[in-house]
Scaffold this motif. Structure first.
Motif, PDB file in Angstrom:
ATOM      1  N   LEU A 252      44.691   9.785 -45.647  1.00 26.05           N
ATOM      2  CA  LEU A 252      46.040  10.080 -45.142  1.00 26.05           C
ATOM      3  C   LEU A 252      47.115   9.408 -45.987  1.00 26.05           C
ATOM      4  O   LEU A 252      48.269   9.840 -45.971  1.00 26.05           O
ATOM      5  CB  LEU A 252      46.170   9.629 -43.685  1.00 26.05           C
ATOM      6  CG  LEU A 252      45.367  10.418 -42.644  1.00 26.05           C
ATOM      7  CD1 LEU A 252      45.635   9.851 -41.259  1.00 26.05           C
ATOM      8  CD2 LEU A 252      45.717  11.893 -42.686  1.00 26.05           C
ATOM      9  N   CYS A 253      46.757   8.358 -46.711  1.00 24.84           N
ATOM     10  CA  CYS A 253      47.741   7.702 -47.572  1.00 24.84           C
ATOM     11  C   CYS A 253      48.014   8.519 -48.828  1.00 24.84           C
ATOM     12  O   CYS A 253      49.004   8.279 -49.520  1.00 24.84           O
ATOM     13  CB  CYS A 253      47.254   6.307 -47.961  1.00 24.84           C
ATOM     14  SG  CYS A 253      47.150   5.173 -46.555  1.00 24.84           S
ATOM     15  N   LEU A 256      48.808  13.985 -46.683  1.00 23.65           N
ATOM     16  CA  LEU A 256      49.246  13.954 -45.292  1.00 23.65           C
ATOM     17  C   LEU A 256      49.735  15.332 -44.872  1.00 23.65           C
ATOM     18  O   LEU A 256      50.902  15.678 -45.063  1.00 23.65           O
ATOM     19  CB  LEU A 256      50.367  12.913 -45.122  1.00 23.65           C
ATOM     20  CG  LEU A 256      50.748  12.574 -43.685  1.00 23.65           C
ATOM     21  CD1 LEU A 256      49.584  11.960 -42.932  1.00 23.65           C
ATOM     22  CD2 LEU A 256      51.943  11.605 -43.674  1.00 23.65           C
ATOM     23  N   LYS A 260      48.963  16.194 -39.386  1.00 19.79           N
ATOM     24  CA  LYS A 260      48.408  14.848 -39.391  1.00 19.79           C
ATOM     25  C   LYS A 260      49.479  13.782 -39.552  1.00 19.79           C
ATOM     26  O   LYS A 260      49.161  12.599 -39.702  1.00 19.79           O
ATOM     27  CB  LYS A 260      47.394  14.705 -40.532  1.00 19.79           C
ATOM     28  CG  LYS A 260      46.082  15.424 -40.284  1.00 19.79           C
ATOM     29  CD  LYS A 260      45.275  14.732 -39.183  1.00 19.79           C
ATOM     30  CE  LYS A 260      43.922  15.384 -38.998  1.00 19.79           C
ATOM     31  NZ  LYS A 260      43.097  14.674 -38.017  1.00 19.79           N
ATOM     32  N   VAL A 261      50.768  14.190 -39.534  1.00 16.01           N
ATOM     33  CA  VAL A 261      51.851  13.218 -39.692  1.00 16.01           C
ATOM     34  C   VAL A 261      51.815  12.198 -38.560  1.00 16.01           C
ATOM     35  O   VAL A 261      51.922  10.992 -38.765  1.00 16.01           O
ATOM     36  CB  VAL A 261      53.215  13.932 -39.762  1.00 16.01           C
ATOM     37  CG1 VAL A 261      54.351  12.910 -39.716  1.00 16.01           C
ATOM     38  CG2 VAL A 261      53.299  14.782 -41.018  1.00 16.01           C
ATOM     39  N   PHE A 264      49.092   9.465 -38.759  1.00 16.40           N
ATOM     40  CA  PHE A 264      49.282   8.287 -39.596  1.00 16.40           C
ATOM     41  C   PHE A 264      49.824   7.134 -38.765  1.00 16.40           C
ATOM     42  O   PHE A 264      49.321   6.004 -38.837  1.00 16.40           O
ATOM     43  CB  PHE A 264      50.223   8.609 -40.749  1.00 16.40           C
ATOM     44  CG  PHE A 264      50.410   7.460 -41.713  1.00 16.40           C
ATOM     45  CD1 PHE A 264      49.569   7.334 -42.799  1.00 16.40           C
ATOM     46  CD2 PHE A 264      51.411   6.515 -41.527  1.00 16.40           C
ATOM     47  CE1 PHE A 264      49.715   6.267 -43.677  1.00 16.40           C
ATOM     48  CE2 PHE A 264      51.558   5.463 -42.391  1.00 16.40           C
ATOM     49  CZ  PHE A 264      50.708   5.332 -43.479  1.00 16.40           C
ATOM     50  N   GLU A 275      42.251   2.831 -45.325  1.00 21.42           N
ATOM     51  CA  GLU A 275      42.804   3.953 -46.087  1.00 21.42           C
ATOM     52  C   GLU A 275      43.656   3.466 -47.250  1.00 21.42           C
ATOM     53  O   GLU A 275      43.670   4.066 -48.325  1.00 21.42           O
ATOM     54  CB  GLU A 275      43.627   4.850 -45.153  1.00 21.42           C
ATOM     55  CG  GLU A 275      42.837   5.476 -44.008  1.00 21.42           C
ATOM     56  CD  GLU A 275      41.698   6.332 -44.506  1.00 21.42           C
ATOM     57  OE1 GLU A 275      41.817   6.908 -45.607  1.00 21.42           O
ATOM     58  OE2 GLU A 275      40.677   6.434 -43.805  1.00 21.42           O
ATOM     59  N   THR A1100      56.550   6.319 -42.030  1.00 15.01           N
ATOM     60  CA  THR A1100      55.393   6.865 -42.748  1.00 15.01           C
ATOM     61  C   THR A1100      55.749   7.196 -44.189  1.00 15.01           C
ATOM     62  O   THR A1100      55.040   6.816 -45.138  1.00 15.01           O
ATOM     63  CB  THR A1100      54.876   8.121 -42.032  1.00 15.01           C
ATOM     64  OG1 THR A1100      54.468   7.770 -40.710  1.00 15.01           O
ATOM     65  CG2 THR A1100      53.695   8.728 -42.776  1.00 15.01           C
ATOM     66  N   LEU A1104      54.316   5.523 -47.620  1.00 11.37           N
ATOM     67  CA  LEU A1104      53.643   6.315 -48.639  1.00 11.37           C
ATOM     68  C   LEU A1104      54.359   6.204 -49.981  1.00 11.37           C
ATOM     69  O   LEU A1104      53.734   6.153 -51.042  1.00 11.37           O
ATOM     70  CB  LEU A1104      53.564   7.773 -48.192  1.00 11.37           C
ATOM     71  CG  LEU A1104      52.682   8.045 -46.969  1.00 11.37           C
ATOM     72  CD1 LEU A1104      52.715   9.514 -46.612  1.00 11.37           C
ATOM     73  CD2 LEU A1104      51.255   7.590 -47.212  1.00 11.37           C
ATOM     74  N   VAL A1118      52.640  15.301 -49.030  1.00 12.81           N
ATOM     75  CA  VAL A1118      53.131  15.074 -47.673  1.00 12.81           C
ATOM     76  C   VAL A1118      53.811  16.350 -47.208  1.00 12.81           C
ATOM     77  O   VAL A1118      54.476  17.044 -47.986  1.00 12.81           O
ATOM     78  CB  VAL A1118      54.108  13.882 -47.592  1.00 12.81           C
ATOM     79  CG1 VAL A1118      53.384  12.582 -47.842  1.00 12.81           C
ATOM     80  CG2 VAL A1118      55.255  14.035 -48.571  1.00 12.81           C
ATOM     81  N   ILE A1121      57.545  15.711 -43.759  1.00  8.85           N
ATOM     82  CA  ILE A1121      57.657  14.331 -43.327  1.00  8.85           C
ATOM     83  C   ILE A1121      59.057  13.996 -42.861  1.00  8.85           C
ATOM     84  O   ILE A1121      59.286  13.011 -42.143  1.00  8.85           O
ATOM     85  CB  ILE A1121      57.219  13.399 -44.475  1.00  8.85           C
ATOM     86  CG1 ILE A1121      56.948  11.980 -43.943  1.00  8.85           C
ATOM     87  CG2 ILE A1121      58.254  13.377 -45.572  1.00  8.85           C
ATOM     88  CD1 ILE A1121      55.773  11.924 -43.011  1.00  8.85           C
TER      89      ILE A1121
END
Length: 1206
Positions: A252-253, A256, A260-261, A264, A275, A1100, A1104, A1118, A1121
């Motif tokens: 996830l890092c 994303l 799946k936001v 995290f 992760e 998040t 990242l 991502v 986001i």
């Protein structure tokens, strides 16, 4: 070039066949480049060996780069590193130790591997060069080429932006689960089509071609197939290629997706650490960390096993110490018994030796005495010969005299018998004379009796001729009686049936009553707290439940009160604190039985755990006892601190328990040190700080159990491990089972209804029985009447029979009287009888006279025989006296011989008996036989040496080692030991066996403990080795990320920190993100619930972004986001992202967003991809190219401006 979308038919499948290919291992080669200033290294990890292939020039370049970064104040370290010029890569791991010798060697680090070197076209190997989709989700067909840096994919919602993220993940053979969408592959094929595919072209290593991966999907099933550069391939081959290129779609890092936001922010701090290590920093971080976790887990298991074994050894040693005196006493007693057994053999054996010496001496004396006696006997033999002749004459005379005496006695007895016969005949004659005198009187009596009998016969005949009374006919009476019996039989059968019904009804009622009472008792038990807790304990731990029931019935076996487990003996004062109190009781301690003295603990373990005497089976029930000598630690917080922090007290303040349970609750569970409060919103940070100041502690706020620790390493940071506590189960008295109570109540009602029905049936049957009783009474009256009439007939018949019998007897008596003889006839008969008797008496008198004369003659002969015997006896006595005078010396010699002979015989018998007894005592005891043999051999040899010394005139030899004690001395020793044995208390033989078995178990456990301690030493050494490598690298990574993260938050007027949370358990190590978005608010841990959606999104993306410069993956992504951010934050995030991802050494980055603000910063290295999708797109693929449209628009604007200027 902007991607275009066009509807059309799906192209046919190429019929790709998947075949297995053997994956070749890439070899790491060391190369040098004089044209680049980038450090190059090589790594090879084979058979546990590592090699560092970096050049000295490369090391200098790296050091210069690091110095420049430090001068700039940047916290960045080395971000990316090539393996070789060809772009080959191999996954790395932390060094391992294969044996104990390797533990001593320092671990070698793998060279740090980041992204592979960038090619001349700007792409890093592993980054995406081209994506082509057909019949995939919303796309009929599309192909586009992203740039090597930031790629911003924009477009309205629903046009398929997020589908590109899906295509990347699925096309590179990652699981659909990481997308958070559909889990089946055929769900990604466009509706209405049978098949589709994803084709992704990845940049290959320098000097090699690109890697083209195509995944064909089926819309009918979940099957798919791969090709690599047009050749069929397996999914695992694709996965291997991704590993070589360090593609991390599952992290996830690094990747994303839109769905799946939220995941995290919802990641636990522990997951975030894992992760982050995968995505950035030293490539060995993950392997080191996994090694630390595994070693920590093994260390924890070994430590727990060590504690358990040490506790077991201590308990077993304590129990052996308790019975050690009994064992010593038993062994001393056993030793005494063995010595007694030996002395019981040695004493008679020595006695036999002594008796044997006496026996041979007595035998010699007996032989000498015998010879002297025989010599004297031969001298007096003539006189003795005559004495023997006279003795024979005396014996013959005695025999003749005895014969004469017997003959006289026989004749005297015959005379006595004749006298008896004469007396008998005299008595008979006297009787006959009496009868003769009474004959006249008897005749008169006979005549009178005849007349009396005749009168009696006349009366009897009159009585028989008297007419009978008026009587019923017996036949009719019999018929009537028979009819009454039939009626009574029918009535009896009916009554018996009614009685049977009555018994059945009564039994049903009693059964229903008993059942109701049983159910009521069950209902009472169901409603009692103790019964509920016992039932709960029985379900949880049947062995402890059975042990408690046994304990309740066997209290007399214990010295003090043995306390039942806390689940039964501890109660909570305030029900509102039940869940908090129960959280302080681990499962084992909740069901531990507590003894108040060591003797009771040993007794309890003996009956319950060590043997099957209590429960009939082997069980392991937790038991506890400690001597109350330890000084308990005080509570960690004083009342003022407790009040300031919002705590309501300690667990111990809210419980009630038996007095003897206090030490167990405080020393074993520390209940007086666990602070609790029902308020979940206390200041946890302050509580951690206060408990950290005293070395750590435990507290509970609301439904959270907090364990505060202070690290023993580094900065000795304070950590907090939390867990949620559930509702109380054991201390909360279970509510009454309503369903069970209703079921039991229904059974009671059913039983009561059956009892009522039984009473009604009983009343009905009773009425029938009463009626039958009346009928029976009437029948009995009729029977009585018939019986009285039959009795009258019977009495009349008996009267007639009685008089008939009298008539016959009287007639018989009269006939006998009339037929009796007359008096003259009787007189003649009697006289004749008297004459016969007189003749017999005369004969007897003659025989008597003859016998008397014979007796007289016999008496004369007997007297002569007596005189002859007297003469012979006198002659023998005179000669014997004369011989005695002559044999005085012989007599003395004979007496002496007799005495010695008896002594000889006695010694012989005694020694033989002693020898037999000794042999029986020795029996088959080989050890005793050997001891006897040694003693006998030594004594025999000593006796021989003494004899030889005496014969030679020398002194006796030294008796050292020879037992010269007499039998008396040995018997004294035997009695002394028997006396000691009697004064010594007997011990149980089973105690010794138990002691020895436990001693062997202790020795085995000691060896096990030594092995475990060695394992712990090795684990600690490995942990230190790995931690010394891992922690500095992790700290460097987190400091770098944290600096960028804090700077980013500071730029938007907020605050944020990245912290490492340390813990003794490496599983609990974590990266925690603390943020605050308001000036007057403290930093708070980022969770999936505490912050708003926009705040979580902002946090998040900033994390990242901070991670991007440290990332090792060739590309990151991502998706949306920026949703929920305000314009200020979104602008700052966008501009920062452009700055970070468009640097010359940045990797490829994909940002998917449905909207953009105005006046944003853009960079020439970034690429904007606009997704155009909808019904009105042109059918031809050459139309609709947005870049061509933009370039045409620009050219037209330039042309119009030129015309105007002209």
């Amino acid at each position: 070039m902007a991607p275009t979308s066009q509807r059309g038919k799906a192209s046919g499948s190429n019929g790709v066949k998947v075949k297995a290919e053997k994956t070749t291992r890439s070899r790491v080669q060391k190369t040098e480049s004089d044209e680049e200033d980038v450090g190059e290294g090589s790594s090879q990890h084979q058979n546990g060996q590592q090699a560092n292939g970096r050049d000295d020039d490369d090391d200098d370049d790296d050091e210069e780069e690091n110095e420049e970064e430090e001068d700039d104040g940047s916290t960045r370290g080395n971000k990316r590193q090539r393996v070789n010029a060809n772009g080959d890569s191999r996954s790395s791991r932390a060094p391992t130790e294969e044996d104990e010798d390797e533990d001593e060697r320092p671990a070698q680090n793998l060279p740090r591997t980041q992204t592979l070197p960038r090619d001349v076209d700007g792409f890093i190997p592993g980054s995406i060069v081209r994506i082509q989709l057909k019949n995939f989700v919303t796309y009929d067909y599309v192909e586009f080429r992203p740039g090597p840096y930031l790629n911003m994919i924009v477009g309205p919602n629903g046009t398929g932006k997020s589908s590109i993220a899906c295509a990347i993940a699925l096309g590179l053979n990652f699981s659909p689960k990481i997308l958070g969408r559909a889990s089946e592959l055929n769900a990604f094929v466009k509706n209405g089509t049978d098949a589709g595919y994803i084709e992704i072209e990845l940049k290959g290593p320098a000097g090699k071609g690109n890697l083209v991966i195509r995944r064909s999907l089926s819309g009918k099933d979940r099957k798919s197939s791969f090709t690599l550069n047009g050749q069929p391939a397996l999914g695992k081959e694709v996965t291997a290629k991704m590993a070589e290129l360090n593609v991390q779609v599952e992290n996830l890092c690094s990747f994303l997706p839109q769905d799946k936001v939220s995941s995290f922010a919802a990641m636990t701090p522990q997951q975030l650490l894992i992760e982050t290590q995968k995505a950035a920093g030293d490539p060995n971080l993950s392997s080191w960390f996994e090694s630390l976790k595994e070693e920590g887990k093994q260390l924890k298991i070994a430590a727990q096993k060590l504690n358990d074994d040490q506790a077991m050894v201590k308990q077993m040693r304590d129990r052996n110490e308790n019975i050690e005196r009994d064992v010593e006493r038993f062994r001393e007693r056993e030793k005494l018994e063995k010595e007694i057994e030996e002395y019981e053999v040695f004493a008679p054996l020595m006695l036999y030796r002594e008796l044997r010496i006496q026996y041979f001496a007595a035998k010699e004396e007996q032989r000498i005495a015998y010879q002297r006696m025989m010599k004297l006997k031969s001298t007096n033999e003539p006189a003795h010969k005559l004495e023997r002749k006279l003795d024979g004459d005396a014996k013959k005379a005695a025999e003749k005299r005895d014969q004469q005496k017997k003959a006289m006695v026989a004749k005297a007895n015959a005379l006595k018998r004749k006298q008896g016969e004469s007396d008998k005949l005299d008595g008979e004659a006297e009787t006959l004379m009496t009868k003769l005198s009474s004959l006249k009187k008897n005749e008169k009596d006979r005549q009178r009796n005849i007349k009396t009998k005749e009168a009696e016969l006349e009366k009897i005949r009159e009585e028989l001729e008297r007419p009978p009374p008026n009587l019923a006919d017996p036949v009719e009476l019999n018929e009537e009686h028979k009819q009454i019996n039939l009626e009574k039989l029918a009535l009896s059968q009916g009554t018996e049936n009614h009685n049977a019904e009555m018994r059945e009804v009564v039994e049903k009622k009693m059964q229903a009553k008993r059942a109701a009472e049983d159910v009521r008792r069950q209902m009472e038990k169901l409603d009692t707290a103790d019964a509920k807790k016992l039932a709960l304990l029985r379900k949880w731990d049947p062995a402890t439940h059975d042990a408690v029931l046994w304990l309740r019935g066997n209290k007399d076996k214990f010295k003090m009160e043995v306390l039942e487990p806390p689940i039964l003996s501890v109660t909570v004062k305030d029900p509102n604190f039940t869940a908090l109190v129960e959280a302080g009781f681990p499962g084992t301690q909740m069901r531990t039985i507590v003894a108040q003295c060591k003797e009771d603990l040993n007794t309890l373990n003996h009956y319950v755990n060590d043997t099957t005497q209590a429960l009939g089976r082997r069980v392991q029930v937790p038991t506890w006892y400690r001597h109350n000598v330890d000084r308990l630690p005080p509570p960690p917080l004083n009342p003022q601190e407790m009040n300031d922090l919002g705590f309501e007290g300690y667990i111990y303040d809210y419980i009630e328990h038996p007095q003897g349970m206090e030490y167990f609750l405080k020393s074993e569970l520390n209940l007086h040190r666990i602070a609790i409060t029902r308020n979940p919103r206390i200041d946890v940070g302050r509580a951690m700080e206060c408990l950290g100041n005293v070395g750590g502690g435990v507290f509970i706020n609301g439904t959270t159990f907090n364990t505060v620790t202070r690290s023993k390493y580094g900065r000795k940071a304070v950590g907090n491990m939390t867990r949620d506590i559930g509702a109380a189960r054991n201390f909360a008295v279970p509510p009454v089972d309503i369903a069970e109570m209703n079921r039991l109540q229904a059974i009671v009602q059913q039983n009561e209804m059956e009892m009522g029905q039984a009473d009604e049936e009983k009343a009905r049957i009773q009425e029938l029985l009463n009626e039958a009783t009346l009928q029976d009474k009437a029948l009995r009256q009729r029977i009585d009447i018939v019986k009285s009439r039959r009795d009258a007939i019977k009495r009349e018949q008996e009267r007639i029979q009685r008089f008939q019998s009298k008539l016959k007897k009287s007639q018989s008596d009269l006939e006998a009287l009339r037929n009796a003889p007359s008096a003259e006839e009787e007189r003649g008969r009697l006289k004749k009888r008297l004459m016969d008797i007189s003749k017999k008496r005369i004969k007897i008198a003659r025989d008597y006279t003859a016998l008397a004369e014979e007796i007289y003659r016999e008496q004369i002969e007997c007297t002569n025989a007596g005189l002859q015997h007297a003469q012979a006896t006198c002659n023998h006595a005179a000669l014997k006296a004369l011989c005695a005078i002559k044999d005085e010396k012989y007599t003395k010699a004979s007496a002496k011989f007799a005495e010695l002979h008896e002594k000889y015989k006695g010694l012989k018998e005694t020694s033989h008996a002693v020898l037999t007894d000794t042999r029986e005592r020795i029996g088959d005891n080989e050890e005793l036989q050997e001891k006897v043999r040694i003693i006998e051999d030594a004594r025999t040899q000593y006796d021989r040496e003494c004899a030889a010394a005496k014969a030679a005139g020398r002194a006796a030899p030294d008796p050292e080692g020879v037992d010269l004690r007499s039998s008396d001395e040995l018997n004294v020793e035997l009695e002394n030991r028997k006396a000691q044995l009697e004064t010594m208390m007997a011990a149980n033989p089973g105690v010794v066996e138990e002691y020895e078995n436990r001693k062997r178990s202790i020795e085995q456990l000691d060896r096990t403990i030594e092995n475990i301690e060695e394992k712990i030493r090795r684990h600690n050494k490995k942990i230190k080795m790995h931690k010394d490598q891992w922690l500095p690298a992790l700290q460097k990574l987190v400091d770098s990320i944290g600096k960028r993260f804090s700077d980013a938050f500071e730029r938007i007027g907020c605050a944020g920190e990245i912290r490492i949370r340390e813990d003794e358990d490496f599983e609990q190590w974590a990266i925690e993100i603390y943020v605050t978005f308001r000036a007057n608010e403290k930093l708070q841990l980022l969770t999936g619930q505490r912050q708003s959606g926009g705040e979580r999104s902002l946090t998040t993306i900033l994390y990242l972004m901070s991670l991007t410069e440290e990332a090792r993956a060739p590309f990151s992504l991502v998706d949306e986001i920026n949703q929920g951010m305000d314009q200020r934050a979104e602008r700052m995030v966008h501009n920062s992202m452009v700055e970070v991802t468009c640097k010359e050494d940045s990797a490829q980055y994909f940002l998917i967003t449905p909207k953009l603000l105005t006046d944003l910063d853009y960079h020439e290295r970034m690429k904007v991809l606009c997704v155009n999708n909808g019904e009105w797109l042109p059918e031809e693929r050459s139309l609709g190219n947005m870049m061509n449209m933009i370039e045409g628009f620009v050219q037209r604007n330039k042309g119009s401006r030129g015309a105007q200027s002209a």
